[in-house]
Design a protein around this motif. Structure first.
Motif, PDB file in Angstrom:
ATOM      1  N   PHE A 107       0.866  -1.182   0.000  1.00  0.00           N
ATOM      2  CA  PHE A 107       0.000   0.000   0.000  1.00  0.00           C
ATOM      3  C   PHE A 107       0.902   1.231   0.000  1.00  0.00           C
ATOM      4  O   PHE A 107       1.741   1.406   0.889  1.00  0.00           O
ATOM      5  N   ILE A 108       0.754   2.082  -1.014  1.00  0.00           N
ATOM      6  CA  ILE A 108       1.602   3.273  -1.177  1.00  0.00           C
ATOM      7  C   ILE A 108       0.735   4.511  -1.009  1.00  0.00           C
ATOM      8  O   ILE A 108      -0.288   4.656  -1.694  1.00  0.00           O
ATOM      9  N   GLU A 109       1.122   5.382  -0.065  1.00  0.00           N
ATOM     10  CA  GLU A 109       0.410   6.655   0.090  1.00  0.00           C
ATOM     11  C   GLU A 109       1.411   7.804  -0.046  1.00  0.00           C
ATOM     12  O   GLU A 109       2.554   7.692   0.400  1.00  0.00           O
ATOM     13  N   VAL A 110       0.968   8.880  -0.687  1.00  0.00           N
ATOM     14  CA  VAL A 110       1.800  10.069  -0.864  1.00  0.00           C
ATOM     15  C   VAL A 110       1.012  11.269  -0.356  1.00  0.00           C
ATOM     16  O   VAL A 110      -0.034  11.619  -0.911  1.00  0.00           O
ATOM     17  N   THR A 111       1.492  11.882   0.714  1.00  0.00           N
ATOM     18  CA  THR A 111       0.864  13.096   1.238  1.00  0.00           C
ATOM     19  C   THR A 111       1.635  14.297   0.706  1.00  0.00           C
ATOM     20  O   THR A 111       2.838  14.203   0.447  1.00  0.00           O
ATOM     21  N   ALA A 112       0.942  15.431   0.561  1.00  0.00           N
ATOM     22  CA  ALA A 112       1.602  16.545  -0.119  1.00  0.00           C
ATOM     23  C   ALA A 112       0.952  17.878   0.194  1.00  0.00           C
ATOM     24  O   ALA A 112      -0.208  17.958   0.609  1.00  0.00           O
ATOM     25  N   THR A 113       1.738  18.936  -0.041  1.00  0.00           N
ATOM     26  CA  THR A 113       1.202  20.292  -0.081  1.00  0.00           C
ATOM     27  C   THR A 113       0.961  20.712  -1.523  1.00  0.00           C
ATOM     28  O   THR A 113       0.341  21.732  -1.781  1.00  0.00           O
ATOM     29  N   ASP A 114       1.487  19.937  -2.479  1.00  0.00           N
ATOM     30  CA  ASP A 114       1.326  20.195  -3.907  1.00  0.00           C
ATOM     31  C   ASP A 114       0.772  18.923  -4.541  1.00  0.00           C
ATOM     32  O   ASP A 114       1.474  17.912  -4.662  1.00  0.00           O
ATOM     33  N   LEU A 115      -0.492  18.949  -4.947  1.00  0.00           N
ATOM     34  CA  LEU A 115      -1.161  17.748  -5.448  1.00  0.00           C
ATOM     35  C   LEU A 115      -0.485  17.197  -6.700  1.00  0.00           C
ATOM     36  O   LEU A 115      -0.320  15.981  -6.848  1.00  0.00           O
ATOM     37  N   GLN A 116      -0.064  18.074  -7.614  1.00  0.00           N
ATOM     38  CA  GLN A 116       0.549  17.609  -8.859  1.00  0.00           C
ATOM     39  C   GLN A 116       1.847  16.848  -8.578  1.00  0.00           C
ATOM     40  O   GLN A 116       2.131  15.829  -9.209  1.00  0.00           O
ATOM     41  N   LYS A 117       2.629  17.341  -7.622  1.00  0.00           N
ATOM     42  CA  LYS A 117       3.866  16.640  -7.263  1.00  0.00           C
ATOM     43  C   LYS A 117       3.547  15.248  -6.725  1.00  0.00           C
ATOM     44  O   LYS A 117       4.239  14.269  -7.017  1.00  0.00           O
ATOM     45  N   VAL A 156       0.958  13.374  -7.479  1.00  0.00           N
ATOM     46  CA  VAL A 156       0.533  12.543  -8.609  1.00  0.00           C
ATOM     47  C   VAL A 156       1.741  12.041  -9.390  1.00  0.00           C
ATOM     48  O   VAL A 156       1.821  10.864  -9.758  1.00  0.00           O
ATOM     49  N   VAL A 157       2.708  12.926  -9.630  1.00  0.00           N
ATOM     50  CA  VAL A 157       3.917  12.541 -10.372  1.00  0.00           C
ATOM     51  C   VAL A 157       4.695  11.475  -9.606  1.00  0.00           C
ATOM     52  O   VAL A 157       5.143  10.475 -10.179  1.00  0.00           O
ATOM     53  N   VAL A 158       4.843  11.683  -8.305  1.00  0.00           N
ATOM     54  CA  VAL A 158       5.591  10.725  -7.473  1.00  0.00           C
ATOM     55  C   VAL A 158       4.908   9.361  -7.484  1.00  0.00           C
ATOM     56  O   VAL A 158       5.560   8.319  -7.655  1.00  0.00           O
ATOM     57  N   LYS A 162     -14.602  13.014  -4.540  1.00  0.00           N
ATOM     58  CA  LYS A 162     -13.980  11.702  -4.652  1.00  0.00           C
ATOM     59  C   LYS A 162     -13.043  11.668  -5.860  1.00  0.00           C
ATOM     60  O   LYS A 162     -13.344  12.240  -6.903  1.00  0.00           O
ATOM     61  N   GLU A 163     -11.923  11.004  -5.693  1.00  0.00           N
ATOM     62  CA  GLU A 163     -10.960  10.881  -6.788  1.00  0.00           C
ATOM     63  C   GLU A 163     -10.265   9.522  -6.671  1.00  0.00           C
ATOM     64  O   GLU A 163      -9.966   9.064  -5.556  1.00  0.00           O
ATOM     65  N   VAL A 164     -10.054   8.884  -7.818  1.00  0.00           N
ATOM     66  CA  VAL A 164      -9.398   7.582  -7.831  1.00  0.00           C
ATOM     67  C   VAL A 164      -7.971   7.739  -8.344  1.00  0.00           C
ATOM     68  O   VAL A 164      -7.743   8.360  -9.382  1.00  0.00           O
ATOM     69  N   TYR A 165      -7.013   7.208  -7.585  1.00  0.00           N
ATOM     70  CA  TYR A 165      -5.595   7.267  -7.961  1.00  0.00           C
ATOM     71  C   TYR A 165      -5.025   5.851  -7.944  1.00  0.00           C
ATOM     72  O   TYR A 165      -5.521   5.000  -7.212  1.00  0.00           O
ATOM     73  N   PRO A 166      -3.977   5.595  -8.771  1.00  0.00           N
ATOM     74  CA  PRO A 166      -3.311   6.525  -9.690  1.00  0.00           C
ATOM     75  C   PRO A 166      -4.073   6.636 -11.007  1.00  0.00           C
ATOM     76  O   PRO A 166      -4.856   5.749 -11.355  1.00  0.00           O
TER      77      PRO A 166
END
Length: 591
Positions: A253-263, A265-267, A298-302
């Motif tokens: 399970f991979i989670e990426v928290t951020a202050t910049d959403l685009q970054k 998504v790229v990661v 709601k949003e589905v990633y990746p």
């Protein structure tokens, strides 16, 4: 540029053949990379820490490869080998999002909005790690943290063994005193605020210390918990030991928290695209649904989205200085992992895969065409238009002045443009010295806290470092100072100044006065008090001895600086025991 280190045996296994050093060096060069160094774990440690520390380490060859900073997909051997094999003719894999009947959900609470508002997630199913791929997985996370994540300030990722936790997951922010968990690779439970204090002060955790200030002063810390309230991670600091991955992990399970959403998504796209090759169903990723409590969004990633971009053959040829037709450009782009189809004789449609977030513009496509074509194959030619360069007038005058002053027996110094706060204020006896100073928000050292507003501190430090040299010491510097300026677009401006110091057993005010006269003669400015030339008038200044200082006025009676004997307190602050006479003037009014 970032550098990755890969064992030679791992390179050979991923490429499916054994390369000689020369062959691999040539392949890297063809692809626009550089084989920077060949070393070993033992040699690297021995160089840094001595032979004793390296005694039991491996001598296996490690290839250090320099990677362009925008090619996040090449920061691990998986992406590097995949890209180079496509470059040599293999087919580019297709990435898929495999949506199960029941999606894992990650709920985002409104409390995180002021701390670290965004999160994206994904799952790698039925994955198989070995020691090398596991090490590469961890190393890619570190490379991304240092690169696009800007040392975890913009984004940070956590990876967890999904079989040790249970969804749905919750991303929220909690009082640090209420957060208790066992950090990664620890056996003792810590309270969150105490843990961060430990990381900030204990040398054992020096690798985590730089990230502590990101959240330490926040009233609430971000956390990710599973269905049962088990803490998975304290982003962007550390994961929980409970959910750590290992060689036996099958579902990640991979989670990426951020202050910049685009970054973020790229990661996420980068890490799942690179390591989905180890999944049972290769290049396939399971998505996670992210639900925001504040607005129900709601949003589905990746996404793993394939983008299309049309480029013009004429513009590509013009940028590269070549004459290629559309099919040839399409073939070259295919070698670079970009699917290309010819629309007409002057248009090519490029399909950009989700691992190539560096492609933002037609210029990026042109760069890939150039790499595949081979920069060594470009024919040098003269530009179609001729121009005559002319030096910037301020720089031209400064260069001439430096040469003449040096020929007059003065030694030029070249000092740092940054200095400490005390250098431009307390040490110069000028409490207002910081009012116009441009301050560094996160200085790494006390020596570099502000941009210099005067050249004197640098010259005085140079004098102090050379006080054992034969007297007299005659130094000068002709460089820029940086001053706040509300009228400038950037809020600051550069001001070119000339400064000089004379150090001897006697003050030598007359020497510095003669220096000023010589400089003015070089600038073709005559002594005059009517505004047509230059003159000096008695005036006290904080850094100079009372009664032994004068203001220097240039044409149009504009004050351009001061000349005089420095105050003993200033000399003591810089560790100088002999009298010093100084001059500093602004050169820009003479241009």
């Amino acid at each position: 540029m970032p550098t990755i280190g890969v064992k030679k045996s791992v390179i050979d296994r991923h490429f499916g053949r054994v390369y000689t050093e020369e062959e691999f060096d040539n392949l890297c060069f063809e692809y626009g990379l550089e084989l920077d160094e060949i070393t070993s774990e033992k040699a690297a440690v021995e160089k840094e820490r001595g032979a004793a520390a390296a005694a039991n380490l491996s001598n296996e060859e490690i290839y250090k490869i320099e990677i362009p900073a925008n090619r996040y997909d090449l920061l691990c051997i998986e992406g590097l080998a995949r890209a180079m094999k496509v470059f040599k003719g293999e087919k580019q894999p297709r990435y898929h999002v495999d949506q199960p009947a029941q999606l894992h959900k990650l709920y985002v609470k409104k409390e995180v909005a002021e701390v670290r508002p965004f999160v994206v997630a994904a799952i790698l199913r039925d994955i198989t790690f070995d020691a090398d791929s596991y090490a590469s997985f961890i190393d890619l996370q570190d490379k991304l943290h240092q690169n696009i994540c800007r040392k975890r300030t913009l984004a940070s990722m956590g990876t967890h063994d999904l079989d040790t936790i249970e969804g749905p997951f919750t991303y929220t922010a909690e009082d640090p005193k209420s957060i208790n968990f066992v950090p990664l690779n620890q056996t003792k439970s810590y309270r969150a605020d105490e843990l961060l204090n430990t990381y900030a002060t204990d040398p054992l955790y020096g690798h985590l210390k730089p990230y502590v200030p990101i959240i330490q002063d926040k009233p609430a810390y971000p956390v990710i918990r599973d269905k049962n309230g088990k803490l998975c991670s304290l982003p962007p600091i550390i994961n929980s030991d409970h959910s750590k991955i290992s060689l036996k992990t099958k579902n990640v399970f991979i989670e990426v928290t951020a202050t910049d959403l685009q970054k973020a998504v790229v990661v996420l796209d980068t890490i799942v695209a690179m390591f989905s090759q180890y999944a049972k169903k290769q290049f396939t990723v399971e998505p996670v649904e992210v639900i925001y409590e504040s607005d129900g969004h709601k949003e589905v990633y990746p996404k793993l989205a394939y983008r299309t971009q049309r480029v013009t053959v004429d513009r590509i040829n013009n940028k590269m200085g070549v004459n290629l037709d559309a099919p040839k450009i399409g073939d070259l782009l295919t070698r670079m992992g970009l699917e290309a189809s010819v629309i007409d004789a002057n248009t090519v449609e490029v399909t950009i895969p989700p691992n190539r977030h560096d492609i933002l513009h037609e210029c990026d496509v042109a760069e890939d065409v150039g790499i595949a074509f081979g920069y060594n194959n470009l024919v040098p030619k003269l530009p179609e238009s001729n121009t005559v360069a002319q030096p910037f007038e301020l720089n031209a005058v400064s260069d001439l002045l430096r040469a003449e002053v040096a020929m007059a027996g003065w030694t030029e110094a070249l000092n740092f443009a940054l200095c400490s706060r005390d250098d431009v204020s307390t040490k110069l006896r000028d409490p207002a010295g910081l009012d116009r100073a441009v301050k560094i928000s996160n200085p790494k050292t006390f020596e570099f806290q502000v941009a210099r507003t005067t050249l004197l501190p640098g010259l005085l430090k140079t004098l102090a470092s050379n006080r054992d040299m034969a007297l007299p010491l005659k130094l000068f510097e002709c460089q820029d100072t940086i001053l706040k300026d509300d009228e400038a677009d950037t809020g600051a401006k550069n001001e070119r100044r000339l400064a000089a110091v004379y150090c001897n057993k006697a003050a030598g005010f007359e020497i510095m006065h003669g220096f000023l006269d010589r400089v003015m003669r070089l600038l073709d400015v005559n002594p005059a008090k009517d505004g047509s030339g230059y003159h000096i008038e008695a005036e006290d200044a904080p850094s100079f001895f009372p009664g032994r200082c004068a203001a220097v006025y240039g044409p149009r009676k504009v004050k351009i600086g001061h000349v005089g004997v420095l105050h003993p307190e200033v000399l003591a602050a810089f560790g100088i025991s002999l009298p010093v006479t100084a001059l500093e003037i602004n050169l820009e009014p003479f241009i």
